[in-house]
Design an enzyme around this catalytic site. Sequence first.
Site, PDB file in Angstrom:
ATOM      1  N   ARG A 111       3.170 -33.997 -41.665  1.00 36.84           N
ATOM      2  CA  ARG A 111       3.322 -35.028 -42.701  1.00 36.84           C
ATOM      3  C   ARG A 111       3.761 -36.350 -42.069  1.00 36.84           C
ATOM      4  O   ARG A 111       3.272 -37.420 -42.438  1.00 36.84           O
ATOM      5  CB  ARG A 111       4.364 -34.577 -43.728  1.00 36.84           C
ATOM      6  CG  ARG A 111       3.847 -33.511 -44.682  1.00 36.84           C
ATOM      7  CD  ARG A 111       4.982 -32.898 -45.496  1.00 36.84           C
ATOM      8  NE  ARG A 111       4.482 -32.023 -46.545  1.00 36.84           N
ATOM      9  CZ  ARG A 111       5.218 -31.161 -47.222  1.00 36.84           C
ATOM     10  NH1 ARG A 111       6.518 -31.060 -46.958  1.00 36.84           N
ATOM     11  NH2 ARG A 111       4.686 -30.417 -48.158  1.00 36.84           N
ATOM     12  N   ASN A 128      10.844 -19.965 -47.933  1.00 34.37           N
ATOM     13  CA  ASN A 128      12.071 -20.785 -47.992  1.00 34.37           C
ATOM     14  C   ASN A 128      13.287 -20.039 -48.509  1.00 34.37           C
ATOM     15  O   ASN A 128      13.141 -19.117 -49.296  1.00 34.37           O
ATOM     16  CB  ASN A 128      11.805 -21.997 -48.891  1.00 34.37           C
ATOM     17  CG  ASN A 128      11.078 -23.075 -48.120  1.00 34.37           C
ATOM     18  OD1 ASN A 128      11.381 -23.323 -46.968  1.00 34.37           O
ATOM     19  ND2 ASN A 128      10.103 -23.695 -48.765  1.00 34.37           N
ATOM     20  N   HIS A 185      14.104 -27.441 -42.483  1.00 31.33           N
ATOM     21  CA  HIS A 185      12.910 -27.702 -43.298  1.00 31.33           C
ATOM     22  C   HIS A 185      13.371 -27.922 -44.735  1.00 31.33           C
ATOM     23  O   HIS A 185      13.430 -27.012 -45.544  1.00 31.33           O
ATOM     24  CB  HIS A 185      11.930 -26.527 -43.232  1.00 31.33           C
ATOM     25  CG  HIS A 185      10.821 -26.650 -44.243  1.00 31.33           C
ATOM     26  ND1 HIS A 185       9.931 -27.697 -44.244  1.00 31.33           N
ATOM     27  CD2 HIS A 185      10.480 -25.891 -45.294  1.00 31.33           C
ATOM     28  CE1 HIS A 185       9.093 -27.569 -45.259  1.00 31.33           C
ATOM     29  NE2 HIS A 185       9.416 -26.474 -45.918  1.00 31.33           N
ATOM     30  N   ASP A 223       6.428 -30.583 -41.807  1.00 29.83           N
ATOM     31  CA  ASP A 223       7.147 -31.859 -41.768  1.00 29.83           C
ATOM     32  C   ASP A 223       6.589 -32.728 -40.636  1.00 29.83           C
ATOM     33  O   ASP A 223       6.397 -33.932 -40.794  1.00 29.83           O
ATOM     34  CB  ASP A 223       8.641 -31.602 -41.545  1.00 29.83           C
ATOM     35  CG  ASP A 223       9.183 -30.629 -42.568  1.00 29.83           C
ATOM     36  OD1 ASP A 223       9.431 -31.038 -43.700  1.00 29.83           O
ATOM     37  OD2 ASP A 223       9.328 -29.428 -42.235  1.00 29.83           O
ATOM     38  N   GLY A 232       3.833 -11.506 -48.201  1.00 31.52           N
ATOM     39  CA  GLY A 232       3.463 -12.360 -49.336  1.00 31.52           C
ATOM     40  C   GLY A 232       1.973 -12.633 -49.302  1.00 31.52           C
ATOM     41  O   GLY A 232       1.508 -13.707 -49.693  1.00 31.52           O
ATOM     42  N   GLN A 254      -0.087 -17.699 -52.896  1.00 34.81           N
ATOM     43  CA  GLN A 254      -0.872 -18.933 -52.708  1.00 34.81           C
ATOM     44  C   GLN A 254      -1.099 -19.286 -51.243  1.00 34.81           C
ATOM     45  O   GLN A 254      -2.211 -19.618 -50.844  1.00 34.81           O
ATOM     46  CB  GLN A 254      -0.041 -20.103 -53.261  1.00 34.81           C
ATOM     47  CG  GLN A 254      -0.199 -20.483 -54.660  1.00 34.81           C
ATOM     48  CD  GLN A 254       0.016 -22.004 -54.703  1.00 34.81           C
ATOM     49  OE1 GLN A 254      -0.949 -22.759 -54.634  1.00 34.81           O
ATOM     50  NE2 GLN A 254       1.275 -22.442 -54.755  1.00 34.81           N
ATOM     51  N   GLN A 266      13.553  -7.157 -43.443  1.00 33.50           N
ATOM     52  CA  GLN A 266      12.379  -7.403 -42.597  1.00 33.50           C
ATOM     53  C   GLN A 266      12.770  -7.542 -41.129  1.00 33.50           C
ATOM     54  O   GLN A 266      12.041  -7.086 -40.247  1.00 33.50           O
ATOM     55  CB  GLN A 266      11.613  -8.635 -43.107  1.00 33.50           C
ATOM     56  CG  GLN A 266      11.033  -8.348 -44.500  1.00 33.50           C
ATOM     57  CD  GLN A 266      10.037  -9.379 -44.982  1.00 33.50           C
ATOM     58  OE1 GLN A 266       9.834 -10.416 -44.357  1.00 33.50           O
ATOM     59  NE2 GLN A 266       9.407  -9.087 -46.107  1.00 33.50           N
TER      60      GLN A 266
HETATM   61  P1  NDP Z   1       3.626 -19.309 -51.973  1.00 28.79           P
HETATM   62  O1  NDP Z   1       2.641 -18.544 -51.202  1.00 28.79           O
HETATM   63  O2  NDP Z   1       3.211 -20.601 -52.568  1.00 28.79           O
HETATM   64  O3  NDP Z   1       4.937 -19.609 -51.108  1.00 28.79           O
HETATM   65  C1  NDP Z   1       5.559 -18.599 -50.330  1.00 28.79           C
HETATM   66  C2  NDP Z   1       6.809 -19.142 -49.697  1.00 28.79           C
HETATM   67  O4  NDP Z   1       6.507 -20.191 -48.797  1.00 28.79           O
HETATM   68  C3  NDP Z   1       7.830 -19.690 -50.670  1.00 28.79           C
HETATM   69  O5  NDP Z   1       9.114 -19.285 -50.247  1.00 28.79           O
HETATM   70  C4  NDP Z   1       7.659 -21.168 -50.511  1.00 28.79           C
HETATM   71  O6  NDP Z   1       8.854 -21.871 -50.749  1.00 28.79           O
HETATM   72  C5  NDP Z   1       7.373 -21.254 -49.042  1.00 28.79           C
HETATM   73  N1  NDP Z   1       6.868 -22.544 -48.573  1.00 28.79           N
HETATM   74  C6  NDP Z   1       7.161 -23.109 -47.379  1.00 28.79           C
HETATM   75  N2  NDP Z   1       6.594 -24.274 -47.242  1.00 28.79           N
HETATM   76  C7  NDP Z   1       5.905 -24.496 -48.354  1.00 28.79           C
HETATM   77  C8  NDP Z   1       5.120 -25.574 -48.813  1.00 28.79           C
HETATM   78  N3  NDP Z   1       4.896 -26.640 -48.118  1.00 28.79           N
HETATM   79  N4  NDP Z   1       4.533 -25.463 -49.998  1.00 28.79           N
HETATM   80  C9  NDP Z   1       4.720 -24.386 -50.730  1.00 28.79           C
HETATM   81  N5  NDP Z   1       5.477 -23.350 -50.364  1.00 28.79           N
HETATM   82  C10 NDP Z   1       6.074 -23.411 -49.190  1.00 28.79           C
HETATM   83  O7  NDP Z   1       4.253 -18.425 -53.124  1.00 28.79           O
HETATM   84  P2  NDP Z   1       3.588 -17.405 -54.126  1.00 28.79           P
HETATM   85  O8  NDP Z   1       4.601 -17.157 -55.177  1.00 28.79           O
HETATM   86  O9  NDP Z   1       2.201 -17.796 -54.476  1.00 28.79           O
HETATM   87  O10 NDP Z   1       3.430 -16.106 -53.255  1.00 28.79           O
HETATM   88  C11 NDP Z   1       4.493 -15.420 -52.696  1.00 28.79           C
HETATM   89  C12 NDP Z   1       4.098 -13.996 -52.560  1.00 28.79           C
HETATM   90  O11 NDP Z   1       5.106 -13.369 -51.823  1.00 28.79           O
HETATM   91  C13 NDP Z   1       3.971 -13.259 -53.886  1.00 28.79           C
HETATM   92  O12 NDP Z   1       2.716 -12.611 -53.899  1.00 28.79           O
HETATM   93  C14 NDP Z   1       5.115 -12.256 -53.850  1.00 28.79           C
HETATM   94  O13 NDP Z   1       4.759 -11.016 -54.458  1.00 28.79           O
HETATM   95  C15 NDP Z   1       5.314 -12.101 -52.381  1.00 28.79           C
HETATM   96  N6  NDP Z   1       6.606 -11.647 -51.909  1.00 28.79           N
HETATM   97  C16 NDP Z   1       6.535 -10.751 -50.919  1.00 28.79           C
HETATM   98  C17 NDP Z   1       7.666 -10.236 -50.373  1.00 28.79           C
HETATM   99  C18 NDP Z   1       7.484  -9.225 -49.318  1.00 28.79           C
HETATM  100  O14 NDP Z   1       6.426  -9.166 -48.726  1.00 28.79           O
HETATM  101  N7  NDP Z   1       8.477  -8.414 -49.071  1.00 28.79           N
HETATM  102  C19 NDP Z   1       8.983 -10.656 -50.822  1.00 28.79           C
HETATM  103  C20 NDP Z   1       8.962 -11.653 -51.846  1.00 28.79           C
HETATM  104  C21 NDP Z   1       7.800 -12.139 -52.360  1.00 28.79           C
HETATM  105  P3  NDP Z   1       9.251 -22.472 -52.185  1.00 28.79           P
HETATM  106  O15 NDP Z   1       9.735 -21.326 -53.003  1.00 28.79           O
HETATM  107  O16 NDP Z   1      10.319 -23.454 -51.806  1.00 28.79           O
HETATM  108  O17 NDP Z   1       8.018 -23.104 -52.747  1.00 28.79           O
END
Ligand code: NDP
Length: 327
Positions: free
Chosen positions: A164, A133, A189, A161, A11, A15, A114
Amino acid sequence: SKKPVRVAVTGAAGQIGYALLFRITSGEMLGKDQPVILQLLEIPDEKAQKALKGVMMELEDCAFPLLAGMEAHGDANTAFKDTDYALLVGARPRGPGMERKDLLAANAQIFTAQGKALNAVASRNVRVLVVGNPANTNAYIAMKSAPDLSRKNFTAMLRLDHNRALSQIAAKTGKPVSSIEKLAVWGNHSPTMYADYRFATIEGQPVKPLINDEEWNKNVFLPTVGKRGAAIIEARGLSSAASAANAAIDHMRDWALGTKGKWVTMGVPSNGEYGIPKDVMFGYPVTTENGEYKIVEGLEIDAFSQERINLTLKELQEEQDGVKHLL
Ligand code: NDP
Protein backbone atom coordinates in the site's frame (compact mmCIF):
# COMPACT_ATOMS: atom_id res chain seq x y z
CA SER A 1 10.58 -32.52 -12.10
CA LYS A 2 10.50 -31.20 -8.52
CA LYS A 3 9.09 -33.14 -5.60
CA PRO A 4 5.74 -31.67 -4.41
CA VAL A 5 5.76 -29.51 -1.30
CA ARG A 6 2.94 -29.38 1.23
CA VAL A 7 1.11 -26.10 1.70
CA ALA A 8 -1.40 -25.76 4.54
CA VAL A 9 -3.97 -22.96 4.44
CA THR A 10 -6.39 -22.23 7.28
CA GLY A 11 -9.69 -20.42 6.85
CA ALA A 12 -9.53 -21.93 3.38
CA ALA A 13 -13.21 -21.33 2.60
CA GLY A 14 -13.07 -17.66 3.56
CA GLN A 15 -12.74 -14.58 1.38
CA ILE A 16 -8.96 -14.38 1.44
CA GLY A 17 -8.73 -18.13 0.95
CA TYR A 18 -10.79 -17.79 -2.21
CA ALA A 19 -8.40 -15.18 -3.60
CA LEU A 20 -5.31 -17.10 -2.47
CA LEU A 21 -5.66 -20.79 -3.29
CA PHE A 22 -5.91 -20.45 -7.06
CA ARG A 23 -2.76 -18.37 -7.21
CA ILE A 24 -0.78 -20.74 -4.99
CA THR A 25 -1.85 -23.61 -7.19
CA SER A 26 -1.03 -21.83 -10.45
CA GLY A 27 2.55 -21.45 -9.25
CA GLU A 28 2.63 -17.77 -8.40
CA MET A 29 3.88 -18.39 -4.87
CA LEU A 30 6.55 -21.07 -5.16
CA GLY A 31 7.30 -21.06 -8.86
CA LYS A 32 5.83 -22.46 -12.06
CA ASP A 33 7.91 -25.63 -11.68
CA GLN A 34 6.94 -26.43 -8.07
CA PRO A 35 4.08 -28.94 -7.59
CA VAL A 36 2.02 -28.43 -4.43
CA ILE A 37 -0.16 -30.55 -2.17
CA LEU A 38 -2.85 -28.40 -0.53
CA GLN A 39 -3.80 -29.23 3.05
CA LEU A 40 -6.86 -27.11 3.72
CA LEU A 41 -8.23 -26.40 7.17
CA GLU A 42 -11.64 -25.05 8.05
CA ILE A 43 -13.62 -25.13 11.27
CA PRO A 44 -15.32 -28.54 11.67
CA ASP A 45 -18.75 -26.92 11.33
CA GLU A 46 -20.79 -28.59 8.57
CA LYS A 47 -21.43 -25.39 6.66
CA ALA A 48 -17.76 -24.40 6.54
CA GLN A 49 -16.68 -27.89 5.48
CA LYS A 50 -19.31 -27.88 2.73
CA ALA A 51 -18.11 -24.49 1.48
CA LEU A 52 -14.56 -25.83 1.50
CA LYS A 53 -15.67 -28.77 -0.67
CA GLY A 54 -17.07 -26.24 -3.12
CA VAL A 55 -13.75 -24.39 -3.34
CA MET A 56 -11.98 -27.71 -3.88
CA MET A 57 -14.35 -28.55 -6.73
CA GLU A 58 -13.33 -25.30 -8.40
CA LEU A 59 -9.65 -26.01 -7.82
CA GLU A 60 -10.16 -29.40 -9.52
CA ASP A 61 -11.89 -27.67 -12.42
CA CYS A 62 -8.87 -25.47 -13.04
CA ALA A 63 -6.95 -28.64 -13.94
CA PHE A 64 -3.79 -27.00 -12.58
CA PRO A 65 -0.75 -29.00 -13.71
CA LEU A 66 0.98 -28.18 -10.40
CA LEU A 67 -1.78 -29.53 -8.13
CA ALA A 68 -0.31 -32.80 -6.89
CA GLY A 69 -2.88 -33.44 -4.16
CA MET A 70 -5.54 -31.77 -2.05
CA GLU A 71 -7.04 -32.56 1.35
CA ALA A 72 -9.83 -31.06 3.48
CA HIS A 73 -9.35 -31.00 7.25
CA GLY A 74 -11.28 -29.96 10.34
CA ASP A 75 -8.38 -30.43 12.75
CA ALA A 76 -5.00 -28.68 12.76
CA ASN A 77 -3.27 -31.86 13.95
CA THR A 78 -3.98 -33.54 10.64
CA ALA A 79 -3.99 -30.42 8.45
CA PHE A 80 -0.41 -29.50 9.41
CA LYS A 81 1.08 -32.99 9.02
CA ASP A 82 4.52 -32.65 7.38
CA THR A 83 3.58 -29.26 5.97
CA ASP A 84 6.40 -27.18 4.47
CA TYR A 85 4.46 -23.90 4.32
CA ALA A 86 1.57 -22.84 6.54
CA LEU A 87 -0.58 -19.80 5.76
CA LEU A 88 -2.70 -19.10 8.82
CA VAL A 89 -5.54 -17.02 7.41
CA GLY A 90 -8.53 -18.12 9.48
CA ALA A 91 -9.14 -16.07 12.60
CA ARG A 92 -12.07 -15.04 14.73
CA PRO A 93 -13.55 -11.77 13.43
CA ARG A 94 -14.79 -9.20 15.89
CA GLY A 95 -18.49 -9.87 16.51
CA PRO A 96 -21.13 -7.33 17.60
CA GLY A 97 -20.45 -6.12 21.14
CA MET A 98 -17.14 -7.96 21.28
CA GLU A 99 -14.37 -6.09 23.02
CA ARG A 100 -10.74 -6.09 21.97
CA LYS A 101 -9.77 -8.35 24.86
CA ASP A 102 -12.46 -10.88 23.90
CA LEU A 103 -11.14 -10.88 20.36
CA LEU A 104 -7.60 -11.38 21.61
CA ALA A 105 -8.68 -14.23 23.85
CA ALA A 106 -10.69 -16.00 21.13
CA ASN A 107 -7.74 -15.78 18.75
CA ALA A 108 -5.26 -16.76 21.43
CA GLN A 109 -7.12 -20.03 21.77
CA ILE A 110 -7.03 -20.69 17.99
CA PHE A 111 -3.34 -19.81 17.62
CA THR A 112 -2.21 -21.68 20.74
CA ALA A 113 -3.83 -24.81 19.35
CA GLN A 114 -2.38 -24.23 15.88
CA GLY A 115 1.10 -23.53 17.26
CA LYS A 116 0.98 -26.76 19.24
CA ALA A 117 -0.18 -28.67 16.18
CA LEU A 118 2.64 -27.22 14.05
CA ASN A 119 5.07 -28.11 16.82
CA ALA A 120 3.83 -31.69 16.87
CA VAL A 121 3.38 -32.60 13.22
CA ALA A 122 4.73 -30.02 10.72
CA SER A 123 8.00 -30.26 8.81
CA ARG A 124 10.87 -29.10 11.04
CA ASN A 125 11.55 -26.40 8.43
CA VAL A 126 7.96 -25.24 8.11
CA ARG A 127 7.61 -21.58 7.13
CA VAL A 128 4.62 -20.01 8.83
CA LEU A 129 2.87 -16.81 7.75
CA VAL A 130 0.07 -15.44 9.92
CA VAL A 131 -2.51 -13.32 8.07
CA GLY A 132 -5.48 -13.59 10.46
CA ASN A 133 -5.79 -10.57 12.73
CA PRO A 134 -4.38 -9.43 15.06
CA ALA A 135 -1.66 -10.94 12.87
CA ASN A 136 1.48 -10.00 14.82
CA THR A 137 0.09 -11.17 18.13
CA ASN A 138 -1.38 -14.33 16.62
CA ALA A 139 2.03 -15.13 15.13
CA TYR A 140 3.67 -14.46 18.51
CA ILE A 141 1.23 -16.86 20.19
CA ALA A 142 1.81 -19.58 17.59
CA MET A 143 5.59 -19.18 17.95
CA LYS A 144 5.40 -19.38 21.75
CA SER A 145 3.23 -22.50 21.46
CA ALA A 146 5.79 -24.28 19.26
CA PRO A 147 8.96 -24.53 21.37
CA ASP A 148 10.52 -27.28 19.22
CA LEU A 149 10.43 -25.19 16.05
CA SER A 150 12.85 -22.38 15.31
CA ARG A 151 11.50 -18.91 16.18
CA LYS A 152 12.67 -17.78 12.76
CA ASN A 153 10.01 -19.95 11.13
CA PHE A 154 7.15 -17.75 12.39
CA THR A 155 6.24 -14.51 10.63
CA ALA A 156 3.34 -12.07 10.42
CA MET A 157 2.07 -10.29 7.32
CA LEU A 158 3.13 -6.64 6.97
CA ARG A 159 3.45 -6.93 3.22
CA LEU A 160 0.03 -5.44 2.51
CA ASP A 161 1.07 -2.28 4.38
CA HIS A 162 4.35 -2.32 2.43
CA ASN A 163 2.55 -2.67 -0.91
CA ARG A 164 0.00 0.00 0.00
CA ALA A 165 2.85 2.38 0.86
CA LEU A 166 4.60 1.60 -2.44
CA SER A 167 1.46 2.43 -4.41
CA GLN A 168 0.98 5.74 -2.57
CA ILE A 169 4.60 6.76 -3.22
CA ALA A 170 4.27 5.76 -6.87
CA ALA A 171 1.16 7.93 -7.20
CA LYS A 172 2.79 10.87 -5.45
CA THR A 173 5.98 10.79 -7.53
CA GLY A 174 4.46 9.62 -10.81
CA LYS A 175 7.01 6.79 -10.98
CA PRO A 176 6.22 3.08 -11.45
CA VAL A 177 5.99 0.98 -8.25
CA SER A 178 8.61 -1.36 -9.67
CA SER A 179 11.20 1.44 -9.59
CA ILE A 180 10.88 2.03 -5.82
CA GLU A 181 13.37 0.31 -3.53
CA LYS A 182 14.36 0.41 0.14
CA LEU A 183 10.99 1.09 1.67
CA ALA A 184 10.55 -0.02 5.29
CA VAL A 185 7.41 -0.59 7.36
CA TRP A 186 7.93 -0.85 11.10
CA GLY A 187 5.78 -2.43 13.76
CA ASN A 188 2.27 -3.79 14.05
CA HIS A 189 -0.09 -4.60 11.17
CA SER A 190 -2.55 -1.99 12.36
CA PRO A 191 -3.10 1.72 11.77
CA THR A 192 -0.09 2.36 14.06
CA MET A 193 2.36 0.80 11.57
CA TYR A 194 5.08 3.23 10.47
CA ALA A 195 5.72 3.29 6.72
CA ASP A 196 9.12 4.91 6.31
CA TYR A 197 10.44 6.18 2.96
CA ARG A 198 13.47 8.01 4.38
CA PHE A 199 15.81 5.44 2.79
CA ALA A 200 13.75 4.77 -0.32
CA THR A 201 15.13 5.30 -3.81
CA ILE A 202 13.63 5.52 -7.29
CA GLU A 203 16.01 4.56 -10.07
CA GLY A 204 18.76 5.03 -7.52
CA GLN A 205 17.73 8.59 -6.59
CA PRO A 206 16.56 9.30 -3.01
CA VAL A 207 12.76 9.61 -2.71
CA LYS A 208 12.69 11.95 0.28
CA PRO A 209 13.96 15.09 -1.49
CA LEU A 210 11.79 14.17 -4.49
CA ILE A 211 8.68 14.36 -2.30
CA ASN A 212 10.10 16.98 0.06
CA ASP A 213 6.85 17.42 1.95
CA GLU A 214 6.82 16.50 5.66
CA GLU A 215 3.19 17.58 5.97
CA TRP A 216 2.22 15.09 3.25
CA ASN A 217 4.14 12.38 5.08
CA LYS A 218 2.41 13.05 8.40
CA ASN A 219 -1.05 14.14 7.34
CA VAL A 220 -1.68 12.28 4.09
CA PHE A 221 0.69 9.37 3.49
CA LEU A 222 0.74 7.72 6.91
CA PRO A 223 -3.02 8.05 7.57
CA THR A 224 -3.85 6.87 4.03
CA VAL A 225 -1.73 3.73 4.36
CA GLY A 226 -2.84 3.14 7.96
CA LYS A 227 -6.55 3.43 7.23
CA ARG A 228 -6.58 1.84 3.79
CA GLY A 229 -8.36 -1.32 4.99
CA ALA A 230 -11.24 0.72 6.41
CA ALA A 231 -11.42 2.84 3.23
CA ILE A 232 -11.79 -0.31 1.13
CA ILE A 233 -14.54 -1.70 3.35
CA GLU A 234 -16.30 1.66 3.04
CA ALA A 235 -16.01 1.67 -0.76
CA ARG A 236 -16.55 -1.99 -1.57
CA GLY A 237 -18.81 -3.06 1.26
CA LEU A 238 -16.41 -5.96 1.79
CA SER A 239 -12.88 -6.20 3.16
CA SER A 240 -9.74 -6.11 1.06
CA ALA A 241 -9.42 -9.84 0.46
CA ALA A 242 -7.73 -9.92 -2.95
CA SER A 243 -4.97 -7.49 -2.02
CA ALA A 244 -4.45 -9.32 1.29
CA ALA A 245 -4.12 -12.61 -0.60
CA ASN A 246 -1.72 -10.96 -3.05
CA ALA A 247 0.43 -9.73 -0.17
CA ALA A 248 0.51 -13.24 1.32
CA ILE A 249 1.72 -14.60 -2.04
CA ASP A 250 4.40 -11.88 -2.22
CA HIS A 251 5.57 -12.58 1.36
CA MET A 252 5.90 -16.34 0.90
CA ARG A 253 7.39 -16.10 -2.61
CA ASP A 254 10.07 -13.69 -1.49
CA TRP A 255 10.84 -15.73 1.63
CA ALA A 256 11.14 -18.95 -0.35
CA LEU A 257 12.77 -17.69 -3.53
CA GLY A 258 14.80 -14.66 -2.37
CA THR A 259 14.70 -10.91 -2.99
CA LYS A 260 18.12 -10.54 -4.67
CA GLY A 261 19.12 -7.78 -2.27
CA LYS A 262 15.82 -5.87 -2.44
CA TRP A 263 14.14 -4.85 0.80
CA VAL A 264 10.70 -6.14 1.67
CA THR A 265 8.79 -5.93 4.95
CA MET A 266 8.08 -8.95 7.13
CA GLY A 267 6.78 -9.23 10.69
CA VAL A 268 9.44 -11.31 12.45
CA PRO A 269 10.46 -11.99 16.05
CA SER A 270 12.93 -9.38 17.25
CA ASN A 271 16.36 -10.33 18.53
CA GLY A 272 16.70 -6.84 19.94
CA GLU A 273 17.23 -5.02 16.61
CA TYR A 274 16.48 -1.29 16.88
CA GLY A 275 15.80 -1.63 20.60
CA ILE A 276 12.69 -3.78 20.14
CA PRO A 277 12.51 -6.33 22.98
CA LYS A 278 13.31 -9.93 22.06
CA ASP A 279 10.45 -12.01 20.62
CA VAL A 280 8.15 -9.07 19.86
CA MET A 281 6.72 -9.88 16.41
CA PHE A 282 7.67 -6.65 14.67
CA GLY A 283 7.55 -5.35 11.12
CA TYR A 284 11.12 -4.82 9.86
CA PRO A 285 12.76 -4.23 6.51
CA VAL A 286 14.40 -7.51 5.49
CA THR A 287 16.23 -9.09 2.60
CA THR A 288 15.95 -12.82 1.91
CA GLU A 289 18.28 -15.41 0.46
CA ASN A 290 18.28 -19.24 0.42
CA GLY A 291 14.98 -19.39 2.30
CA GLU A 292 16.18 -17.18 5.18
CA TYR A 293 15.35 -13.57 5.94
CA LYS A 294 17.80 -11.07 7.35
CA ILE A 295 16.75 -7.86 9.11
CA VAL A 296 18.30 -4.76 7.51
CA GLU A 297 20.44 -3.31 10.30
CA GLY A 298 22.23 -0.05 10.98
CA LEU A 299 19.53 2.34 9.73
CA GLU A 300 19.45 5.68 11.45
CA ILE A 301 16.28 6.32 13.45
CA ASP A 302 15.48 10.04 13.78
CA ALA A 303 13.26 11.56 16.48
CA PHE A 304 10.03 11.42 14.48
CA SER A 305 10.65 7.80 13.46
CA GLN A 306 11.51 6.83 17.03
CA GLU A 307 8.26 8.34 18.22
CA ARG A 308 6.29 6.32 15.64
CA ILE A 309 8.19 3.13 16.42
CA ASN A 310 7.55 3.60 20.15
CA LEU A 311 3.83 4.03 19.49
CA THR A 312 3.41 0.87 17.42
CA LEU A 313 5.63 -1.07 19.85
CA LYS A 314 3.49 0.05 22.77
CA GLU A 315 0.35 -1.22 21.05
CA LEU A 316 2.00 -4.56 20.30
CA GLN A 317 3.23 -4.96 23.86
CA GLU A 318 -0.25 -4.25 25.18
CA GLU A 319 -1.67 -6.93 22.89
CA GLN A 320 1.00 -9.39 23.98
CA ASP A 321 0.47 -8.55 27.66
CA GLY A 322 -3.25 -9.18 27.11
CA VAL A 323 -2.63 -12.80 26.12
CA LYS A 324 0.32 -13.64 28.38
CA HIS A 325 -1.82 -15.47 30.94
CA LEU A 326 -3.19 -17.72 28.18
CA LEU A 327 0.19 -18.99 26.98
P1 NDP B 1 -11.25 -13.28 5.51
O1 NDP B 1 -10.76 -14.38 4.67
O2 NDP B 1 -11.71 -12.04 4.84
O3 NDP B 1 -10.15 -12.84 6.58
C1 NDP B 1 -9.43 -13.79 7.35
C2 NDP B 1 -8.54 -13.09 8.33
O4 NDP B 1 -7.56 -12.32 7.65
C3 NDP B 1 -9.24 -12.15 9.28
O5 NDP B 1 -8.68 -12.30 10.56
C4 NDP B 1 -8.91 -10.81 8.71
O6 NDP B 1 -8.85 -9.81 9.70
C5 NDP B 1 -7.50 -11.05 8.24
N1 NDP B 1 -6.94 -10.03 7.36
C6 NDP B 1 -5.65 -9.63 7.35
N2 NDP B 1 -5.44 -8.68 6.49
C7 NDP B 1 -6.61 -8.43 5.90
C8 NDP B 1 -7.03 -7.51 4.92
N3 NDP B 1 -6.23 -6.67 4.35
N4 NDP B 1 -8.30 -7.54 4.53
C9 NDP B 1 -9.13 -8.39 5.08
N5 NDP B 1 -8.80 -9.27 6.03
C10 NDP B 1 -7.55 -9.28 6.45
O7 NDP B 1 -12.40 -13.77 6.47
P2 NDP B 1 -13.63 -14.72 6.22
O8 NDP B 1 -14.53 -14.53 7.38
O9 NDP B 1 -14.14 -14.62 4.83
O10 NDP B 1 -12.99 -16.15 6.31
C11 NDP B 1 -12.37 -16.66 7.44
C12 NDP B 1 -12.50 -18.13 7.42
O11 NDP B 1 -11.71 -18.62 8.46
C13 NDP B 1 -13.92 -18.63 7.64
O12 NDP B 1 -14.23 -19.55 6.61
C14 NDP B 1 -13.85 -19.32 9.00
O13 NDP B 1 -14.67 -20.48 9.05
C15 NDP B 1 -12.40 -19.69 9.05
N6 NDP B 1 -11.80 -19.90 10.35
C16 NDP B 1 -10.97 -20.95 10.40
C17 NDP B 1 -10.33 -21.26 11.55
C18 NDP B 1 -9.47 -22.46 11.52
O14 NDP B 1 -9.07 -22.87 10.45
N7 NDP B 1 -9.19 -23.04 12.65
C19 NDP B 1 -10.49 -20.47 12.76
C20 NDP B 1 -11.36 -19.34 12.60
C21 NDP B 1 -11.98 -19.06 11.42
P3 NDP B 1 -10.10 -8.88 10.09
O15 NDP B 1 -10.98 -9.72 10.95
O16 NDP B 1 -9.42 -7.76 10.81
O17 NDP B 1 -10.76 -8.47 8.81
